[in-house]
Each structure stands twice: as C-alpha cells, then as structure tokens.
Scaffold this motif. Structure first.
Motif, PDB file in Angstrom:
ATOM      1  N   ALA A  64      -7.714  17.622   5.276  1.00  0.00           N
ATOM      2  CA  ALA A  64      -7.630  18.750   4.337  1.00  0.00           C
ATOM      3  C   ALA A  64      -7.412  18.245   2.909  1.00  0.00           C
ATOM      4  N   PRO A  65      -7.695  19.079   1.922  1.00  0.00           N
ATOM      5  CA  PRO A  65      -7.531  18.659   0.521  1.00  0.00           C
ATOM      6  C   PRO A  65      -6.130  18.142   0.177  1.00  0.00           C
ATOM      7  N   ASP A  66      -5.098  18.652   0.848  1.00  0.00           N
ATOM      8  CA  ASP A  66      -3.732  18.212   0.545  1.00  0.00           C
ATOM      9  C   ASP A  66      -3.269  17.066   1.438  1.00  0.00           C
ATOM     10  N   GLY A  67      -4.183  16.503   2.232  1.00  0.00           N
ATOM     11  CA  GLY A  67      -3.841  15.354   3.070  1.00  0.00           C
ATOM     12  C   GLY A  67      -3.460  15.695   4.498  1.00  0.00           C
ATOM     13  N   GLU A  90       0.858  -1.182   0.000  1.00  0.00           N
ATOM     14  CA  GLU A  90       0.000   0.000   0.000  1.00  0.00           C
ATOM     15  C   GLU A  90       0.898   1.237   0.000  1.00  0.00           C
ATOM     16  N   GLU A  91       0.988   1.881  -1.124  1.00  0.00           N
ATOM     17  CA  GLU A  91       1.802   3.083  -1.233  1.00  0.00           C
ATOM     18  C   GLU A  91       0.979   4.347  -1.016  1.00  0.00           C
ATOM     19  N   SER A  92      -0.330   4.286  -1.211  1.00  0.00           N
ATOM     20  CA  SER A  92      -1.169   5.467  -1.069  1.00  0.00           C
ATOM     21  C   SER A  92      -1.798   5.504   0.318  1.00  0.00           C
ATOM     22  N   THR A  93      -2.254   6.691   0.680  1.00  0.00           N
ATOM     23  CA  THR A  93      -2.936   6.832   1.950  1.00  0.00           C
ATOM     24  C   THR A  93      -4.316   6.186   1.866  1.00  0.00           C
ATOM     25  N   PRO A  94      -4.763   5.610   2.947  1.00  0.00           N
ATOM     26  CA  PRO A  94      -6.077   4.977   2.920  1.00  0.00           C
ATOM     27  C   PRO A  94      -7.177   6.016   2.726  1.00  0.00           C
ATOM     28  N   PRO A 140     -21.294  28.990  22.917  1.00  0.00           N
ATOM     29  CA  PRO A 140     -21.702  28.797  21.525  1.00  0.00           C
ATOM     30  C   PRO A 140     -20.731  27.852  20.795  1.00  0.00           C
ATOM     31  N   VAL A 141     -21.211  26.678  20.437  1.00  0.00           N
ATOM     32  CA  VAL A 141     -20.375  25.668  19.777  1.00  0.00           C
ATOM     33  C   VAL A 141     -20.184  26.045  18.308  1.00  0.00           C
ATOM     34  N   ALA A 142     -18.940  25.992  17.859  1.00  0.00           N
ATOM     35  CA  ALA A 142     -18.597  26.419  16.498  1.00  0.00           C
ATOM     36  C   ALA A 142     -18.320  25.232  15.585  1.00  0.00           C
ATOM     37  N   ALA A 143     -18.742  25.386  14.345  1.00  0.00           N
ATOM     38  CA  ALA A 143     -18.434  24.420  13.286  1.00  0.00           C
ATOM     39  C   ALA A 143     -18.287  25.215  11.992  1.00  0.00           C
ATOM     40  N   PRO A 144     -17.430  24.751  11.090  1.00  0.00           N
ATOM     41  CA  PRO A 144     -17.221  25.511   9.857  1.00  0.00           C
ATOM     42  C   PRO A 144     -18.395  25.385   8.884  1.00  0.00           C
ATOM     43  N   GLU A 145     -18.660  26.461   8.186  1.00  0.00           N
ATOM     44  CA  GLU A 145     -19.647  26.475   7.115  1.00  0.00           C
ATOM     45  C   GLU A 145     -18.970  27.016   5.865  1.00  0.00           C
ATOM     46  N   GLY A 146     -19.263  26.392   4.742  1.00  0.00           N
ATOM     47  CA  GLY A 146     -18.760  26.904   3.483  1.00  0.00           C
ATOM     48  C   GLY A 146     -17.383  26.410   3.072  1.00  0.00           C
ATOM     49  N   LEU A 147     -16.826  25.430   3.774  1.00  0.00           N
ATOM     50  CA  LEU A 147     -15.554  24.854   3.328  1.00  0.00           C
ATOM     51  C   LEU A 147     -15.802  24.079   2.029  1.00  0.00           C
ATOM     52  N   ALA A 148     -14.811  24.019   1.171  1.00  0.00           N
ATOM     53  CA  ALA A 148     -14.928  23.246  -0.066  1.00  0.00           C
ATOM     54  C   ALA A 148     -15.192  21.781   0.276  1.00  0.00           C
ATOM     55  N   LYS A 149     -15.864  21.068  -0.632  1.00  0.00           N
ATOM     56  CA  LYS A 149     -16.224  19.676  -0.361  1.00  0.00           C
ATOM     57  C   LYS A 149     -14.992  18.780  -0.237  1.00  0.00           C
ATOM     58  N   GLU A 150     -13.823  19.244  -0.679  1.00  0.00           N
ATOM     59  CA  GLU A 150     -12.587  18.468  -0.531  1.00  0.00           C
ATOM     60  C   GLU A 150     -12.133  18.378   0.928  1.00  0.00           C
ATOM     61  N   TRP A 151     -12.653  19.267   1.770  1.00  0.00           N
ATOM     62  CA  TRP A 151     -12.403  19.175   3.206  1.00  0.00           C
ATOM     63  C   TRP A 151     -13.307  18.070   3.734  1.00  0.00           C
ATOM     64  N   LYS A 152     -12.709  16.993   4.210  1.00  0.00           N
ATOM     65  CA  LYS A 152     -13.483  15.819   4.610  1.00  0.00           C
ATOM     66  C   LYS A 152     -13.528  15.685   6.134  1.00  0.00           C
ATOM     67  N   PRO A 153     -14.726  15.835   6.747  1.00  0.00           N
ATOM     68  CA  PRO A 153     -14.816  15.597   8.190  1.00  0.00           C
ATOM     69  C   PRO A 153     -14.596  14.111   8.486  1.00  0.00           C
ATOM     70  N   THR A 154     -13.678  13.821   9.403  1.00  0.00           N
ATOM     71  CA  THR A 154     -13.314  12.426   9.668  1.00  0.00           C
ATOM     72  C   THR A 154     -13.538  11.992  11.113  1.00  0.00           C
ATOM     73  N   SER A 155     -13.709  12.938  12.030  1.00  0.00           N
ATOM     74  CA  SER A 155     -13.920  12.554  13.428  1.00  0.00           C
ATOM     75  C   SER A 155     -14.731  13.634  14.134  1.00  0.00           C
TER      76      SER A 155
END
Length: 173
Positions: A92-95, A35-39, A60-75
């Motif tokens: 993030a888009p660049d890993g 496996e050479e690529s990231t999972p 007031p709990v904060a969460a981002p709005e309007g980030l590009a779809k390449e930003w992937k929430p993971t946890s």
C-alpha cells in the motif's frame, strides 16, 4: 609499596585496553552500512497469472481495477490443485500490506489461513453492492465475502479503509 604500584599499573592497563576496544568497536560501527529504510519492493506484472486463473478457476476471479499507481503489486499466484486458490498481494502507499485471496477450499480452513487466524465480528460493510464481513486479528484484519461457490478475502496489515478501497475496486472481468 612495590605491590601497590604493580596493582595500579595492572588496573590502568586494563582500563586502557577497554578504552581501545570500545574505540575500535565504535569505528567499526561507523563504517558498517545501516539500512534504515524499507527495501524497494519489485512491482510484479500479474496479467498472465490473472488470465490463467480466470480461464481455469470454477468461480469469477477478482482483481482490483483503478487503484492509484502507488499501490504496488508485489506477489501473485494461482494454484488450481489447491481449491483454485488465487492470491494477489499489494504494498500500500503507506507501506502496509493488503492481499486478495480467493478459493473454493473449505471456508473455515481457507479463511483462517488467509486472515492469519483473525476472528469473525458481527460488523458488516456494504462495498460495491455486496455485504462483506469484518474479521479482526493480531496480525491481519480482513473483509470476507462468500458467493459464487468461492470465498474472497481482502486481508492484511492495512487499515479497514484500505481494505475497503481494495474490495471496492475488485472486478471479475
């Protein structure tokens, strides 16, 4: 003369055995997948946890709005029994990794844990009308904001540009 011939055969047999062993190891190596690529990280839906946190937290709990779809929430998690601690992590888009953390815990302890031991700098950034303090560290860099009885930390392996992008996208409702 007979002794020399036996020694030569013994050395030759060792060399042949070594060559066969190396060849066999090479063949095995070629057929084992590498496996050479990231999972591919699974995208999480954090809406339920966000609603829960916003109802339960004392700030007031904060969460981002309007980030590009390449930003992937993971946890994501909210721990009301640990100073109303809120966490939302992104790939993030660049890993790189960027997380949003908030809590009413003692700021010194919370910031040290959320930033993985980063150190406060004198630099500040004006982001969306708020003054964020830069923290730098060996593992994570961070932007830290203290207001409304809570500490907000945007930290991770991402660049300060990425941290700024996420901090600028934070909304509390």
């Amino acid at each position: 003369m007979a002794g020399t011939s036996a020694k030569q055969k013994s050395v030759r047999n060792m060399v042949y055995s070594l060559a066969v062993t190396i060849l066999a190891a090479g063949v095995v190596y070629l057929f084992i997948p590498h496996e050479e690529s990231t999972p591919d990280l699974k995208r999480v839906d954090y809406r339920v946890e966000l609603l829960t946190a916003r109802r339960a937290a004392s700030y007031p709990v904060a969460a981002p709005e309007g980030l590009a779809k390449e930003w992937k929430p993971t946890s994501v998690w909210f721990r009301g029994d640990q100073g109303d601690s809120w966490h939302l992590g992104y790939h993030a888009p660049d890993g790189e990794y960027v997380q949003i953390r908030q809590s009413t815990q003692k700021p010194k302890t919370f910031i040290a844990e959320a930033t993985q031991g980063a150190k406060k700098t004198e630099a500040t950034d004006e982001i969306a009308g708020r003054s964020w303090t830069r923290w730098t560290g060996g593992r994570y860099d961070a932007l830290v904001l203290r207001e409304d009885g809570a500490t907000t930390v945007v930290a991770g392996t991402g660049s300060f540009d990425q941290l700024t992008e996420v901090a600028g996208a934070l909304k509390t409702e």
